[in-house]
Motif scaffolding. Structure first.
Motif, mmCIF file in Angstrom:
data_model
loop_
_atom_site.group_PDB
_atom_site.id
_atom_site.type_symbol
_atom_site.label_atom_id
_atom_site.label_comp_id
_atom_site.label_asym_id
_atom_site.label_seq_id
_atom_site.Cartn_x
_atom_site.Cartn_y
_atom_site.Cartn_z
ATOM 1 N N MET A 1 0.843 -1.175 0.000
ATOM 2 C CA MET A 1 0.000 0.000 0.000
ATOM 3 C C MET A 1 0.885 1.233 0.000
ATOM 4 O O MET A 1 1.849 1.320 0.737
ATOM 5 N N TYR A 2 0.578 2.180 -0.831
ATOM 6 C CA TYR A 2 1.352 3.400 -0.925
ATOM 7 C C TYR A 2 0.507 4.564 -0.462
ATOM 8 O O TYR A 2 -0.580 4.805 -0.971
ATOM 9 N N ILE A 3 0.994 5.267 0.532
ATOM 10 C CA ILE A 3 0.262 6.365 1.137
ATOM 11 C C ILE A 3 0.632 7.648 0.404
ATOM 12 O O ILE A 3 1.803 7.917 0.163
ATOM 13 N N VAL A 4 -0.364 8.429 0.062
ATOM 14 C CA VAL A 4 -0.131 9.725 -0.567
ATOM 15 C C VAL A 4 -0.319 10.781 0.507
ATOM 16 O O VAL A 4 -1.306 10.769 1.232
ATOM 17 N N PRO A 5 0.648 11.701 0.674
ATOM 18 C CA PRO A 5 0.523 12.696 1.720
ATOM 19 C C PRO A 5 -0.721 13.557 1.543
ATOM 20 O O PRO A 5 -1.207 13.731 0.423
ATOM 21 N N GLU A 27 6.583 -0.729 -9.931
ATOM 22 C CA GLU A 27 7.596 -1.106 -8.947
ATOM 23 C C GLU A 27 8.850 -1.670 -9.619
ATOM 24 O O GLU A 27 9.980 -1.334 -9.246
ATOM 25 N N GLU A 28 8.671 -2.514 -10.608
ATOM 26 C CA GLU A 28 9.816 -3.127 -11.299
ATOM 27 C C GLU A 28 10.668 -2.072 -12.004
ATOM 28 O O GLU A 28 11.898 -2.154 -12.009
ATOM 29 N N ILE A 29 10.026 -1.073 -12.586
ATOM 30 C CA ILE A 29 10.748 0.026 -13.248
ATOM 31 C C ILE A 29 11.584 0.779 -12.219
ATOM 32 O O ILE A 29 12.760 1.070 -12.445
ATOM 33 N N PHE A 30 10.966 1.103 -11.086
ATOM 34 C CA PHE A 30 11.650 1.810 -10.008
ATOM 35 C C PHE A 30 12.900 1.045 -9.579
ATOM 36 O O PHE A 30 13.995 1.604 -9.502
ATOM 37 N N ILE A 31 12.751 -0.237 -9.321
ATOM 38 C CA ILE A 31 13.866 -1.068 -8.852
ATOM 39 C C ILE A 31 14.983 -1.116 -9.897
ATOM 40 O O ILE A 31 16.160 -0.914 -9.576
ATOM 41 N N ALA A 32 14.633 -1.366 -11.132
ATOM 42 C CA ALA A 32 15.641 -1.483 -12.193
ATOM 43 C C ALA A 32 16.400 -0.176 -12.400
ATOM 44 O O ALA A 32 17.634 -0.178 -12.506
ATOM 45 N N LEU A 33 15.686 0.941 -12.447
ATOM 46 C CA LEU A 33 16.340 2.230 -12.665
ATOM 47 C C LEU A 33 17.208 2.627 -11.477
ATOM 48 O O LEU A 33 18.291 3.174 -11.645
ATOM 49 N N THR A 52 26.048 -6.379 -6.939
ATOM 50 C CA THR A 52 24.945 -5.445 -7.101
ATOM 51 C C THR A 52 25.039 -4.326 -6.074
ATOM 52 O O THR A 52 25.249 -4.580 -4.882
ATOM 53 N N ALA A 53 24.864 -3.092 -6.532
ATOM 54 C CA ALA A 53 24.971 -1.915 -5.667
ATOM 55 C C ALA A 53 23.984 -1.972 -4.508
ATOM 56 O O ALA A 53 24.353 -1.771 -3.356
ATOM 57 N N ILE A 54 22.738 -2.213 -4.801
ATOM 58 C CA ILE A 54 21.712 -2.329 -3.761
ATOM 59 C C ILE A 54 20.883 -3.562 -4.084
ATOM 60 O O ILE A 54 20.190 -3.594 -5.102
ATOM 61 N N PRO A 55 20.947 -4.565 -3.241
ATOM 62 C CA PRO A 55 20.179 -5.777 -3.509
ATOM 63 C C PRO A 55 18.674 -5.508 -3.576
ATOM 64 O O PRO A 55 18.152 -4.645 -2.860
ATOM 65 N N ARG A 56 18.018 -6.232 -4.421
ATOM 66 C CA ARG A 56 16.573 -6.102 -4.631
ATOM 67 C C ARG A 56 15.799 -6.188 -3.319
ATOM 68 O O ARG A 56 14.901 -5.404 -3.068
ATOM 69 N N ARG A 57 16.178 -7.128 -2.463
ATOM 70 C CA ARG A 57 15.424 -7.307 -1.214
ATOM 71 C C ARG A 57 15.513 -6.070 -0.331
ATOM 72 O O ARG A 57 14.573 -5.745 0.386
ATOM 73 N N ASP A 58 16.647 -5.346 -0.377
ATOM 74 C CA ASP A 58 16.783 -4.114 0.407
ATOM 75 C C ASP A 58 15.879 -3.020 -0.141
ATOM 76 O O ASP A 58 15.279 -2.260 0.621
ATOM 77 N N ILE A 59 15.781 -2.942 -1.450
ATOM 78 C CA ILE A 59 14.895 -1.954 -2.072
ATOM 79 C C ILE A 59 13.446 -2.285 -1.738
ATOM 80 O O ILE A 59 12.669 -1.409 -1.341
ATOM 81 N N GLU A 60 13.082 -3.549 -1.890
ATOM 82 C CA GLU A 60 11.708 -3.966 -1.594
ATOM 83 C C GLU A 60 11.377 -3.718 -0.126
ATOM 84 O O GLU A 60 10.269 -3.293 0.201
ATOM 85 N N ARG A 61 12.324 -3.980 0.763
ATOM 86 C CA ARG A 61 12.116 -3.729 2.195
ATOM 87 C C ARG A 61 11.838 -2.245 2.430
ATOM 88 O O ARG A 61 10.993 -1.890 3.245
ATOM 89 N N SER A 62 12.533 -1.387 1.708
ATOM 90 C CA SER A 62 12.325 0.055 1.841
ATOM 91 C C SER A 62 10.965 0.485 1.309
ATOM 92 O O SER A 62 10.239 1.212 1.982
ATOM 93 N N HIS A 64 8.299 -1.190 0.775
ATOM 94 C CA HIS A 64 7.141 -1.833 1.403
ATOM 95 C C HIS A 64 7.149 -1.696 2.920
ATOM 96 O O HIS A 64 6.283 -2.260 3.588
ATOM 97 N N GLY A 65 8.109 -0.968 3.462
ATOM 98 C CA GLY A 65 8.223 -0.832 4.907
ATOM 99 C C GLY A 65 7.110 0.021 5.500
ATOM 100 O O GLY A 65 6.383 0.719 4.786
ATOM 101 N N PRO A 66 6.985 -0.025 6.812
ATOM 102 C CA PRO A 66 5.955 0.758 7.491
ATOM 103 C C PRO A 66 6.108 2.248 7.187
ATOM 104 O O PRO A 66 7.198 2.799 7.310
ATOM 105 N N GLY A 67 5.040 2.871 6.743
ATOM 106 C CA GLY A 67 5.040 4.303 6.460
ATOM 107 C C GLY A 67 5.749 4.706 5.181
ATOM 108 O O GLY A 67 5.929 5.886 4.910
ATOM 109 N N ALA A 68 6.173 3.734 4.368
ATOM 110 C CA ALA A 68 6.914 4.048 3.143
ATOM 111 C C ALA A 68 6.020 4.720 2.111
ATOM 112 O O ALA A 68 4.853 4.374 1.961
#
Length: 183
Positions: A1-5, A27-33, A52-62, A64-68
């Motif tokens: 879920m993505y919250i819009v301010p 989401e896939e575009i965001f991760i790849a770019l 890899t500079a930033i592993p996929r799981r770290d990006i996904e964790r960010s 999809h994290g609480p309040g992201a």
């Protein structure tokens, strides 16, 4: 879920930039770019076989994290970057990920994206972010362009956290803060 301010529609334009909230289809575009953008510095510092500079799981964790809250940022319909933040509360927020797409770096997009994020969240009193020691471009950007201050250096004597991070250069990191003051 993505919250819009509050006050920000599902897609909002600021000057020439449009912030499009991340949805499952983008989401896939965001991760790849993001990975492509950050890979440039890793390859320059450690060589093309460093990992890899930033592993996929770290990006996904960010994202999809609480309040992201995450956005792809476009200019004239072309994606120029993206940003992921997390409002913690008590006047604090994290800038987890900000990137300018490869080929658009050096044209002022990073500063425009950051200035827009600041304006979207006037209630934030202190922003926090991190970057690895070798990312001289990021250090310059955060300190000299955006007004952040280095407040902590993570190293062997001061480890960063849970130790799950597995990417080149993860052993040395800076933590930055920006106090917004009264507006």
């Amino acid at each position: 879920m993505y919250i819009v301010p509050v006050g920000v529609d599902s897609m909002e334009t600021y000057g020439n930039l449009t912030f499009e909230p991340l949805i499952s289809e983008t989401e896939e575009i965001f991760i790849a770019l993001l990975q492509e953008s950050f890979q440039v510095a890793v390859d320059e510092e450690f060589g093309p076989d460093a990992g890899t500079a930033i592993p996929r799981r770290d990006i996904e964790r960010s994202i999809h994290g609480p309040g992201a809250q995450s956005w792809l940022v476009t200019d004239g319909g072309e994606t120029v970057g993206g940003v992921n933040i997390r409002v913690i509360g008590n006047g604090r927020a994290d800038l987890d990920l900000l990137f300018v797409r490869k080929g658009f770096i050096g044209n002022g997009y990073g500063k425009k994206i950051w200035d827009t994020v600041e304006s979207m969240f006037p209630e934030v009193e202190v922003w926090e972010t991190h970057t690895p020691y070798f990312e001289r471009r990021n250090i310059h950007f955060y300190v000299n362009k955006c007004g952040f201050h280095i407040v902590e250096f993570y190293c062997e004597q001061n480890p960063m956290g849970n130790g799950e991070e597995e990417f080149p250069g993860n052993e040395y990191f800076f933590r930055f803060e920006k106090a917004m003051g009264k507006r």
